[in-house]
Design an enzyme around this catalytic site. Structure first.
Site, short mmCIF file in Angstrom:
data_model
loop_
_atom_site.label_atom_id
_atom_site.label_comp_id
_atom_site.label_asym_id
_atom_site.label_seq_id
_atom_site.Cartn_x
_atom_site.Cartn_y
_atom_site.Cartn_z
N ILE A 18 0.73 -1.23 0.05
CA ILE A 18 -0.11 0.02 -0.11
C ILE A 18 0.78 1.27 -0.03
CG2 ILE A 18 -0.34 0.48 2.48
CD1 ILE A 18 -3.35 0.56 1.91
N VAL A 40 1.40 -3.00 8.58
CA VAL A 40 1.06 -1.87 7.42
C VAL A 40 1.47 -0.55 8.24
CG1 VAL A 40 -1.17 -1.55 7.86
CG2 VAL A 40 -0.23 -1.31 5.46
N ASP A 41 1.29 -0.59 9.41
CA ASP A 41 1.68 0.94 9.90
C ASP A 41 3.23 1.20 9.97
OD1 ASP A 41 1.22 3.08 11.58
OD2 ASP A 41 0.99 1.97 13.63
N GLY A 126 -4.10 -8.74 10.45
CA GLY A 126 -2.79 -9.23 10.65
C GLY A 126 -2.73 -9.27 12.11
N TYR A 128 -3.79 -7.89 14.73
CA TYR A 128 -5.01 -7.90 15.59
C TYR A 128 -5.72 -9.20 15.37
CZ TYR A 128 -4.25 -3.10 17.35
OH TYR A 128 -3.85 -2.12 17.89
N1 AR6 Z 1 0.74 -3.04 2.38
C1 AR6 Z 1 -0.42 -3.52 2.35
N2 AR6 Z 1 -0.76 -4.45 3.14
C2 AR6 Z 1 0.05 -4.71 4.35
C3 AR6 Z 1 1.34 -4.21 4.36
C4 AR6 Z 1 1.60 -3.33 3.29
N3 AR6 Z 1 3.02 -2.72 3.07
N4 AR6 Z 1 2.10 -4.76 5.50
C5 AR6 Z 1 1.21 -5.53 5.96
N5 AR6 Z 1 -0.12 -5.59 5.48
P1 AR6 Z 1 -1.41 -5.41 10.23
P2 AR6 Z 1 -3.80 -4.94 12.06
C6 AR6 Z 1 -1.11 -6.34 5.60
O1 AR6 Z 1 -0.88 -6.30 11.24
O2 AR6 Z 1 -4.26 -6.41 12.19
C7 AR6 Z 1 0.48 -2.63 14.19
O3 AR6 Z 1 1.59 -2.72 14.87
C8 AR6 Z 1 -1.19 -7.58 6.58
O4 AR6 Z 1 -0.57 -8.68 5.88
O5 AR6 Z 1 -0.66 -4.42 9.63
O6 AR6 Z 1 -4.74 -3.86 11.97
C9 AR6 Z 1 -0.48 -1.47 14.51
O7 AR6 Z 1 0.38 -0.13 15.10
C10 AR6 Z 1 -2.73 -7.80 6.85
O8 AR6 Z 1 -3.35 -8.22 5.57
O9 AR6 Z 1 -2.49 -4.47 11.07
C11 AR6 Z 1 -1.37 -2.08 15.52
O10 AR6 Z 1 -0.73 -2.34 16.85
C12 AR6 Z 1 -3.00 -6.40 6.93
O11 AR6 Z 1 -2.11 -5.57 6.35
C13 AR6 Z 1 -1.38 -3.38 14.65
O12 AR6 Z 1 -0.32 -3.66 14.10
C14 AR6 Z 1 -3.28 -5.53 8.32
O13 AR6 Z 1 -2.15 -6.23 9.08
C15 AR6 Z 1 -2.64 -3.17 13.94
O14 AR6 Z 1 -2.92 -4.67 13.27
#
Ligand code: AR6
Length: 179
Positions: A18, A40-41, A126, A128
């Site tokens: 993203i 992703v954050d 992810g 969460y």
């Molecule tokens: N581009 C697109 N999607 C992505 C990317 C990227 N670069 N990187 C990961 N994903 P997550 P959550 C996907 O864990 O579950 C953080 O520490 C990943 O594969 O990023 O909402 C925050 O600070 C998954 O499908 O977010 C919070 O503490 C999706 O993005 C916590 O994680 C969401 O995974 C939030 O957890």
């Protein structure tokens, strides 16, 4: 199926990162501190540069299910919409309403700020731990409901960005279930 039209808005899915999306706004799956994290954050903060963290510090955090706006700084996207998804705790703690609220509030912010093209990650699926198929059904269903209620929405294109194949399949299925 990887594309659906609702009124003036195209819903599409794309496999990739993203942080590379050329859209008006990318949505960040943040935590309540808005001070960065993993997943992703972390990727969005790395790509946007330290100015993003400085801007986030001024926001005093964000409650689960809410959304806040910052510039995109070094991203191609002009804006970042930070939203906080629920941690999955078995499904009996209001998780589905909170997840729907993330999409609803992000779209409201987009419309309030003239954002036309928007990219969402699969919020909460992810770190969460939200079950993928349930989360993608809520994502697509909430977006559809919003667009049907707001036929004048300025948002012309919404991309669900999928980091892996399982997420692509889950969105394809959610798109099919809309028909
Ligand atoms: N581009 C697109 N999607 C992505 C990317 C990227 N670069 N990187 C990961 N994903 P997550 P959550 C996907 O864990 O579950 C953080 O520490 C990943 O594969 O990023 O909402 C925050 O600070 C998954 O499908 O977010 C919070 O503490 C999706 O993005 C916590 O994680 C969401 O995974 C939030 O957890």
């Amino acid at each position: 199926m990887n594309r659906v039209q609702i009124n003036q808005t195209t819903l599409r899915l794309e496999k990739g990162d993203i942080t590379r999306c050329e859209v008006d706004a990318v949505v960040n799956a943040a935590n309540e501190s808005l001070l960065g994290g993993g997943g992703v954050d972390g990727a969005i903060h790395r790509a946007a540069g330290p100015e993003l963290l400085a801007a986030c510090r001024l926001l005093n955090g964000c409650r689960t299910g809410e959304a806040k706006l910052t510039p995109g700084f070094r991203l191609k996207a002009a804006h970042v919409i930070h939203t906080v998804g629920p941690v999955w705790r078995g499904g009996t703690h209001g998780e589905s309403d909170l997840l729907a609220s993330c999409y609803q509030k992000s779209l409201e912010l987009a419309d309030a700020n003239g954002i036309r093209t928007l990219a969402f990650p699969a919020i909460s699926t992810g770190i969460y731990g939200y079950p993928l198929e349930r989360a993608t059904a809520i994502a697509v269903g909430t977006v559809r409901k919003y667009l049907e209620k707001h036929p004048g929405s300025d948002v012309t294109e919404i991309t669900f960005v999928c980091f892996d194949d399982a997420t692509v399949r889950a969105y394809e299925q959610a798109f099919e279930e809309l028909e």
